[in-house]
Scaffold this active site. Structure first.
Site, PDB file in Angstrom:
ATOM      1  N   GLU A  76       0.822  -1.210   0.000  1.00 24.20           N
ATOM      2  CA  GLU A  76       0.000   0.000   0.000  1.00 24.20           C
ATOM      3  C   GLU A  76       0.852   1.254   0.000  1.00 24.20           C
ATOM      4  O   GLU A  76       0.468   2.270  -0.573  1.00 24.20           O
ATOM      5  CB  GLU A  76      -0.938  -0.009   1.206  1.00 24.20           C
ATOM      6  CG  GLU A  76      -2.001   1.082   1.168  1.00 24.20           C
ATOM      7  CD  GLU A  76      -3.080   0.877   2.210  1.00 24.20           C
ATOM      8  OE1 GLU A  76      -3.521   1.879   2.796  1.00 24.20           O
ATOM      9  OE2 GLU A  76      -3.481  -0.275   2.441  1.00 24.20           O
ATOM     10  N   ASP A 174      -2.474  -2.953   3.178  1.00 25.10           N
ATOM     11  CA  ASP A 174      -2.747  -3.090   4.605  1.00 25.10           C
ATOM     12  C   ASP A 174      -3.851  -4.107   4.849  1.00 25.10           C
ATOM     13  O   ASP A 174      -4.858  -4.144   4.123  1.00 25.10           O
ATOM     14  CB  ASP A 174      -3.153  -1.744   5.206  1.00 25.10           C
ATOM     15  CG  ASP A 174      -1.975  -0.773   5.270  1.00 25.10           C
ATOM     16  OD1 ASP A 174      -0.850  -1.204   4.966  1.00 25.10           O
ATOM     17  OD2 ASP A 174      -2.193   0.390   5.622  1.00 25.10           O
ATOM     18  N   TYR A 392       0.875  -2.815  13.929  1.00 31.21           N
ATOM     19  CA  TYR A 392      -0.072  -2.064  13.102  1.00 31.21           C
ATOM     20  C   TYR A 392      -1.012  -1.232  13.973  1.00 31.21           C
ATOM     21  O   TYR A 392      -1.708  -1.769  14.842  1.00 31.21           O
ATOM     22  CB  TYR A 392      -0.883  -3.051  12.259  1.00 31.21           C
ATOM     23  CG  TYR A 392      -1.758  -2.424  11.224  1.00 31.21           C
ATOM     24  CD1 TYR A 392      -1.217  -1.905  10.056  1.00 31.21           C
ATOM     25  CD2 TYR A 392      -3.143  -2.351  11.401  1.00 31.21           C
ATOM     26  CE1 TYR A 392      -2.027  -1.337   9.081  1.00 31.21           C
ATOM     27  CE2 TYR A 392      -3.961  -1.791  10.435  1.00 31.21           C
ATOM     28  CZ  TYR A 392      -3.398  -1.287   9.283  1.00 31.21           C
ATOM     29  OH  TYR A 392      -4.208  -0.721   8.322  1.00 31.21           O
TER      30      TYR A 392
END
Length: 911
Positions: A76, A174, A392
Site C-alpha cells: 500500500e 494493509d 499495526y
C-alpha cells in the site's frame, strides 16, 4: 542452473531444448515461458532436472531467451514495499522508479487510493448540475477512475499487472477491509487477469513479514471481504453524493455545500445535541454543608451526606436541593463542639488498563499531550512504517492472539534503557500469563490485534514520536504487572445525628503503577489516625461549619478525546440489540477514520475548535433542523451505521449477498431524495407567523427554515449571514431602519470573527462593511469573510488559493495577503458575468463566446471570448472572421471574378 541446452534447426521450425531445475519432489522450481508460451514437460526419472523440447513458430525467434515468470508484490505504501523487498532479497535498488526486484520478485507499491469511484459528471455529463431534477443518481454499474494526483503511479502498476514476465500477483496492501478495496480497485481498472493471493501482515518486522508469506491466502478466501469493502464504498458514495447534492440544491441550509454521510452526520448530531443541551441547560441550586474536624493526630474535612432512603439508596448524597432543609440542618450542627467518629477500612485493588487500540491511544494522547486525533494517528503510523517499533496501529482490538506469549517475551527481552528493569521484573517475578483473557483473546481480534512495541529498538525519534512510543511501551509493560492495592478508609463523623463523610486511601502495593513511576506511597488525602487518646468511643473536635450554595452544571463540550470515546461507544445509542452488537467493536467509523471525520467536520465549517472544545456552528445546527423537518432523521442516527456494519460483517462471513445489500442501499437513497424533493418549507407544518409585521403588506412575516418571508414574497430575509444567526428582534430593526449592527461576531470561513453591518437591499439582507468606499485589499478581505458560498474553483494562477463569488465579484482567497492579483468584477463592459462563464474561464483558460459586450469607446456591441493567463491577466479573444475567397481561375488558368451564384446547385459543397 537452467538454460538452453541444445538447438536443432529444421526447414519449417526450430526445436529448443531447455534444462529446468526441480525440487526434491520432482516439481519445477520456477515457472518458465518461451515467447509467451508456458513450457510443459514431464521430469526425467531420478534426476533433479528435466529437458523440455519446444517447437518455435519461426526460425527468427530462435535467439529469443527463455523468460522466467516472477511474482509481483503490491504494497500500500512505499515504506512497506521497501520492508517487504528487504525480506525477499530485492532491496538492491529499482531500475524502473520505486520498483525493487530480483530474479523471483518485483516489489512495488500503491500510494494509497490510486483508484476511486468517479464523480457523477465523470459517468454522465447530464449529472454535472447540482439540481434536484437530476436526483437520485444511481449508476447501473460503478466505473472506476485513476486518481488524477497519482495517475502516473497507477500506470506503473498497470504495466506490471499486464506484463508477460509476471506470473502471479500478491496483494500486500494493509490488512483489512480498506486494504482489500485499494488492491481490488487497482486490479480491476488495470484489466489484469493474473492469479493473485493475499499477504496478511500484522507486524512489519522481518519475522512478521516472513510469517505472512508462509500463510498466503487465496483469492477465494478473500472474496467475501472484497465484496464487503466494495459495498461499503459504493453505499457511502450513493448516500453521500445524493444526500449532499439534494440538501445543497434545496437551498434550505444556505448557499454553501452541505455535506452529509453515514458516519459524519451522526457524529455531527452528537456535537450539536451536546451544544444545545449546554445552551438550554437551566442550573438548579443546591447546598452542601462542610465541616472541619480534628483528632489528636491532626485535622480533616467532612461533607454532610443525606441518610439512606427507604429502599436503601442514598438520597441526594452530599447535595441538598431544599434550601430551607439545608439551613435547618446547618443551624442544628452549628452550635456543637464535638462529634462521634466511626470508620471502616478495606483493601481495594486497581487492575491495570488494557492494551491500546487506536481510539484509546488517541484519547490518552489528547488528554495528556493535547495531540489532535489525526496527529496521533500520523505519529503512530510513522512508528509502525518508518521506525518499525510498534505493531499495526489502525486497529480496534485491545487483545493479542492467544499464541502470542513467546512474541511478548521476545519484545520484553529486547527493551532497553529505563524499560529494561521493568521488563526484567516481569520475566523474573510476574511472568507472562498466557491464560489471561484480558490480554490474550482470539475472540476479541478481528483484522488486527492490540498496539504493542516490537523487538526493534527505536533510533532518532522526535519528541512527539517519543511521547507516543513511551505511552505504548508503558501500557504494554503495565498489563503484565499485578493490580495496585490500596487501603481505603471511610470515616463518618456524626454531629447531632447528622453524618459527615470523609475518605482517604494509602497505596500499599504499587503493582502496575510502578511502571508509571508511582511506586512510592501516595499519601495525599490521607486521614489522620484515630487512637486511644481520642476516647472510647472516639470523638473529634468541630473546628468550623460552612453552608455552601452551589448549582448544577451541564456536561462539558466534547473534546477530541471525549468525542472519540462517544464515537467508539455509539452503539449504546442504538436500541436494536443486533445492530448495537454489530457496533460494539466498530462504533461510528473505524479507528483509522475517526480522526479524519473530525477534521472534515472542521474544514466543512460544521465545527469550530475552541482550545480543546469542539463547538457546533450555525451551519451544523441548521442542517440538523432541516434533516428533522424533512423526516430523514435516519441520517443522524448511528443505527444506520449499525445496520450497515451488521450486514457487512455477515457478508464477510458469506452469509449475506452483495446484490441484496446494494438493493437496500439504492432504496434508502431513493427515499432520502424523495423526502427532500417533497419537502415544502412553506407548509404550515414547517413555518409559522412571527411577531414581526411586514412593511410590504402589513401581515406577520412567516418564519421558515431559512429565515423570514412576507406573505406577498417581496421580503425574504435569511436567518444566517456570515455564520451568525439573526435574532427575531434584530430582523425587526432591519425592516424598520434598513440596517442593523454593526456586529462583531460574524465568522469567516477560517473561523475568525469579523465585524459587519446587516443592510436591507431589494428585500434581501446583505452584509456591508462600514467605512470602505473603494475596492481596496481590506474591502476584499471583508468581502471574503462575509461570503457564505462554497469556492467556485481553484485559482488558475497556481497560487494555491480558491476563487469565491463575493459581494465585490470574483476574488481569490490569497488576494488579501497580496499573494495573488486575481479579482474580477461582477460586470464587464455592460455584461453581467455569470458563474458558469467565470468557472469556464478559470478552469479552461477561456470563457464561452460572450456576445453582448459594449465598447466604452464606440458604444457598439461586440462579441469575444475572455482569456486568462497564469499571472491572472485577462484579455479578449475575438472570433476569427471568415476569410475572403480568392478569385477563381478561368479555364485558361487566369484569375477572374468569382462567378455569380444563380442557384443552390451552383454552391460548392465543400464551402
Amino acid at each position: 542452473m537452467a538454460g538452453i541446452k541444445k538447438l536443432k534447426k529444421s526447414q519449417k521450425s526450430v526445436y529448443m531444448y531447455a534444462v529446468i531445475p526441480l525440487d526434491s519432489g520432482g516439481e519445477p522450481l520456477h515457472q518458465w515461458a518461451v515467447c509467451g508460451y508456458s513450457l510443459m514437460a514431464k521430469p526425467q526419472p531420478s534426476k533433479l532436472v528435466m529437458s523440455v523440447r519446444f517447437r518455435l513458430p519461426a526460425p527468427e525467434i530462435m535467439a529469443k531467451k527463455i523468460i522466467k515468470k516472477r511474482t509481483l508484490v503490491i504494497a500500500e505504501k512505499p515504506s512497506v514495499a521497501k520492508d517487504i523487498a528487504a525480506v525477499l532479497g530485492a532491496s538492491g535498488g529499482g531500475r524502473r522508479g520505486d520498483v525493487l526486484e530480483n530474479d523471483d520478485y518485483i516489489v512495488t507499491s500503491a500510494l494509497g487510493h490510486l483508484v476511486e469511484l468517479p464523480m457523477p459528471e465523470d459517468i454522465d455529463q447530464n449529472w454535472r448540475p447540482w439540481n434536484l431534477g437530476n436526483l437520485p443518481i444511481v449508476p447501473k454499474k460503478f466505473p472506476l477512475k485513476a486518481s488524477e494526483k497519482t495517475k502516473d503511479r497507477f500506470e506503473v502498476l498497470k504495466k506490471f499487472l499486464n506484463s508477460e514476465e509476471v506470473g502471479e500477483v500478491i496483494n500486500a496492501c494493509d490488512s483489512g477491509r480498506e486494504g482489500e478495496l485499494i488492491f481490488s480497485y487497482i486490479y480491476e481498472l488495470s484489466g489484469s487477469t493474473k492469479p493473485f493471493r493475499r499477504l496478511w501482515m500484522v507486524s512489519m518486522t522481518g519475522e512478521g513479514i516472513r510469517g505472512a508469506f508462509n500463510g498466503l491466502r487465496s483469492a477465494e478466501e478473500m472474496w467475501s471481504l472484497q465484496c464487503a469493502a466494495r459495498c461499503r464504498s459504493e453505499a457511502d458514495w450513493l448516500v453521500g453524493i445524493n444526500g449532499t447534492r439534494a440538501i445543497t440544491a434545496s437551498m434550505l441550509t444556505g448557499r454553501a455545500v452541505s455535506s452529509v454521510g453515514r458516519v459524519q452526520t451522526p457524529t455531527l448530531s452528537m456535537i450539536v445535541d451536546r451544544g444545545r443541551s449546554i445552551r438550554d441547560f437551566k442550573p438548579v441550586p443546591f447546598w452542601r454543608i462542610l465541616g472541619k474536624f480534628s483528632v489528636v493526630e491532626g485535622g480533616y474535612e467532612g461533607v454532610y451526606r443525606a441518610p439512606v432512603g427507604k429502599n436503601g439508596e442514598e438520597t441526594g448524597r452530599d447535595r441538598i436541593f431544599d434550601g430551607s432543609e439545608a439551613q435547618r440542618i446547618f443551624e442544628e450542627v452549628l452550635g456543637e463542639t464535638r462529634g462521634t467518629v466511626t470508620e471502616k477500612k478495606k483493601r481495594s485493588k486497581s487492575s491495570p488498563p488494557r492494551l491500546y487500540d487506536l481510539t484509546s491511544l488517541q484519547r490518552d494522547a489528547n488528554n495528556r499531550f493535547g495531540f489532535p486525533a489525526a496527529m496521533t494517528l500520523k505519529i503512530a503510523q510513522a512508528l509502525y512504517e518508518t521506525h518499525k517499533v510498534i505493531t499495526y496501529p489502525r486497529t480496534d482490538a485491545k487483545a493479542l492472539p492467544e499464541d502470542y506469549g513467546p512474541v511478548c517475551k521476545a519484545t520484553l527481552d529486547a527493551l532497553d534503557g529505563s524499560y529494561k528493569p521493568l521488563a526484567e521484573k516481569i520475566l523474573m517475578e510476574h511472568g507472562i500469563r498466557s491464560s489471561d483473557r484480558k490480554i490474550f483473546n482470539n475472540g476479541e481480534i478481528s483484522d488486527h490485534f492490540a498496539i504493542i512495541p516490537t523487538p526493534q529498538r527505536p533510533r532518532e525519534l522526535g519528541e512527539p514520536e517519543q511521547k507516543i512510543y513511551d505511552t505504548i511501551v508503558r501500557r504494554f509493560l503495565a498489563v503484565f504487572y499485578p493490580p495496585a492495592e490500596y487501603d481505603v478508609t471511610t470515616r463518618t463523623t456524626t454531629v447531632k445525628g447528622h453524618a459527615f463523610h470523609s475518605e482517604g486511601r494509602i497505596l500499599v502495593v504499587p503493582g502496575w503503577l510502578e511502571v508509571y513511576g508511582r511506586e512510592q506511597q501516595d499519601r495525599a488525602g490521607l486521614l489522620p489516625r484515630i487512637g486511644k487518646e481520642d476516647g472510647v468511643p472516639p470523638s473529634a473536635a468541630i473546628g468550623n461549619m460552612k453552608l455552601s450554595e452551589e448549582e448544577t452544571k451541564p456536561l462539558p463540550h466534547y473534546t477530541e478525546a471525549t468525542l472519540l470515546s462517544a464515537m467508539e461507544t455509539a452503539g449504546r445509542l442504538v436500541e436494536d440489540d443486533e445492530l448495537a452488537e454489530a457496533m460494539r467493536e466498530k462504533g461510528l467509523g473505524t479507528p483509522a477514520t475517526r480522526a479524519q471525520i473530525i477534521d472534515n467536520l472542521i474544514s466543512a465549517r460544521y465545527v469550530d475548535r475552541s482550545e480543546r472544545a469542539l463547538l457546533a456552528t450555525q451551519k451544523a445546527e441548521r442542517l440538523m433542523d432541516v434533516l428533522s423537518a424533512m423526516e430523514i432523521d435516519g441520517l443522524k442516527n448511528p443505527a444506520l451505521t449499525g445496520e450497515w456494519e451488521f450486514k457487512l460483517r455477515k457478508m464477510e462471513q458469506g452469509k449475506f449477498l452483495r446484490e441484496e445489500f446494494m438493493e437496500e442501499i439504492q432504496e434508502l437513497t431513493q427515499n432520502i431524495v424523495k423526502h427532500i424533493k417533497d419537502f415544502d418549507e412553506m407548509d404550515p407544518r414547517h413555518c409559522h407567523p412571527s411577531k414581526i409585521l411586514s412593511p410590504s403588506d402589513g401581515q406577520p412575516l412567516l418564519e421558515t427554515m431559512r429565515g423570514y418571508v412576507s406573505t406577498d414574497r417581496s421580503l425574504n430575509i435569511s436567518r444566517v449571514l456570515g455564520g451568525r444567526e439573526l435574532a427575531e428582534e434584530e430582523v425587526a430593526i432591519l425592516l424598520r431602519e434598513g440596517r442593523v449592527g454593526p456586529f462583531e461576531d460574524f465568522r469567516s470561513r477560517a473561523g475568525r470573527p469579523f465585524k459587519a453591518t446587516v443592510v436591507l437591499e431589494k428585500g434581501r439582507a446583505k452584509l456591508a462593511f462600514d467605512g470602505d468606499s473603494q475596492e481596496t485589499v481590506e474591502t476584499a478581505r471583508r468581502a471574503l469573510e462575509g461570503c457564505d458560498s462554497a469556492p467556485l474553483c481553484d485559482c488558475p494562477t497556481d497560487c494555491g488559493g480558491k476563487v469565491y463569488f463575493t459581494e465585490l465579484g470574483y476574488i481569490c482567497s490569497n488576494f488579501p495577503e497580496k499573494k495573488c492579483p486575481l479579482r474580477i468584477g461582477k460586470k464587464m463592459l455592460g455584461h453581467d458575468l455569470s458563474n458558469g462563464e467565470i468557472v469556464t474561464l478559470l478552469e479552461e483558460g477561456q470563457s464561452p463566446l460572450i456576445e453582448n459586450f459594449v465598447s466604452n469607446r464606440t458604444g457598439k456591441m461586440f462579441k469575444a471570448h475572455l482569456q486568462i493567463d497564469k499571472s491572472g491577466k485577462i484579455t479578449f479573444k475575438f472570433p476569427q472572421r471568415e476569410p475572403k475567397k480568392a478569385p477563381e481561375s478561368t479555364e485558361d488558368g487566369k484569375k477572374g471574378r468569382k462567378p455569380k451564384v444563380t442557384s443552390e446547385n451552383d454552391i460548392d459543397g465543400s464551402k
